[in-house]
Scaffold this active site. Structure first.
Site, PDB file in Angstrom:
ATOM      1  N   HIS A 179       3.978  85.096  26.630  1.00  0.00           N
ATOM      2  CA  HIS A 179       4.755  86.195  26.042  1.00  0.00           C
ATOM      3  C   HIS A 179       5.289  85.753  24.681  1.00  0.00           C
ATOM      4  CE1 HIS A 179       4.746  87.687  30.185  1.00  0.00           C
ATOM      5  NE2 HIS A 179       5.157  88.851  29.726  1.00  0.00           N
ATOM      6  N   LYS A 213      11.066  85.911  24.607  1.00  0.00           N
ATOM      7  CA  LYS A 213      11.250  86.189  26.030  1.00  0.00           C
ATOM      8  C   LYS A 213      11.802  84.941  26.695  1.00  0.00           C
ATOM      9  CE  LYS A 213       9.013  87.791  30.278  1.00  0.00           C
ATOM     10  NZ  LYS A 213      10.202  88.589  30.674  1.00  0.00           N
TER      11      LYS A 213
END
Length: 217
Positions: free
Chosen positions: A99, A103
């Protein structure tokens, strides 16, 4: 209260994509102010959040992934694990997810999928909390196949089940570049919740599975 009054009883729904550290506090805020909400933020104490909202009869949709197609895949895996537990007995599980670097937590989607794969494989040595490999640097993500254009917003997942003698390997992969899939699912969840506000007297915690089952897409 002014915003609620101006919007109308059934027209104000909060959309929450914040930070794992804010999940429970935000949930308590929405309940205290009787504000229905759709939450795609992952992390926090999920059990506590869901229990608090259900106890209050609060209207909300809470899901670790708002992508309808991904949720449908998750449900299919859950059904497969329920119908054929241990079908991949002895197979070793490996999970890698990438990600954007902002994140903070492990993918909630990966954790949900892993739960089903563990039931299928019986690999109780694998922990969704510690054994999922997280990629959060640009260099790692690029090597994993993410395009430079989507380094700031992507969700790439690869799950591998390998037989004990290494002669058989199954790979499940879902890669998302950008955020459109989540925006579309969030809009559907908000429409679904708005309908529930008008037809149900007492609220509850709904999931994206409920949204899919009702055909609110």
């Amino acid at each position: 209260e002014g915003l609620k009054a101006n919007s109308g009883t059934f027209n104000l729904i909060a959309i929450d994509y914040t930070h794992p550290s804010a999940v429970n506090k935000n949930g308590e805020l929405y309940v205290a102010n009787v504000i229905p909400f759709v939450m795609g933020t992952t992390g926090g104490d999920r059990s506590k959040l869901i229990e608090h909202c259900n106890d209050a009869g609060h209207f909300c949709v809470i899901a670790p992934n708002m992508g309808k197609q991904i949720v449908a895949m998750q449900k299919a895996l859950e059904d497969l694990a329920t119908e054929y537990p241990g079908a991949f007995g002895g197979y070793q599980l490996k999970v890698v997810e990438s990600h954007q670097k902002k994140k903070a937590d492990t993918s909630g989607t990966a954790k949900a999928v892993v739960d089903s794969l563990i039931r299928l494989s019986g690999d109780d040595t694998f922990s969704a909390e510690t054994d999922i490999e997280m990629l959060r640097t640009d260099e790692e993500s690029l090597e994993f196949g993410v395009s430079p254009h989507h380094l700031g917003g992507h969700a790439f997942h690869t799950y591998t089940l390998t037989s004990p003698d290494k002669s058989v390997e199954f790979t499940l992969k879902h890669n998302v570049s950008g955020r459109r899939i989540y925006a579309e699912g969030t809009a559907d969840a908000a429409v679904f919740l708005a309908k529930k506000l008008r037809t149900e007297n007492v609220g509850q915690v709904y999931t994206m599975i409920n949204v899919l089952e009702e055909g609110a897409m």
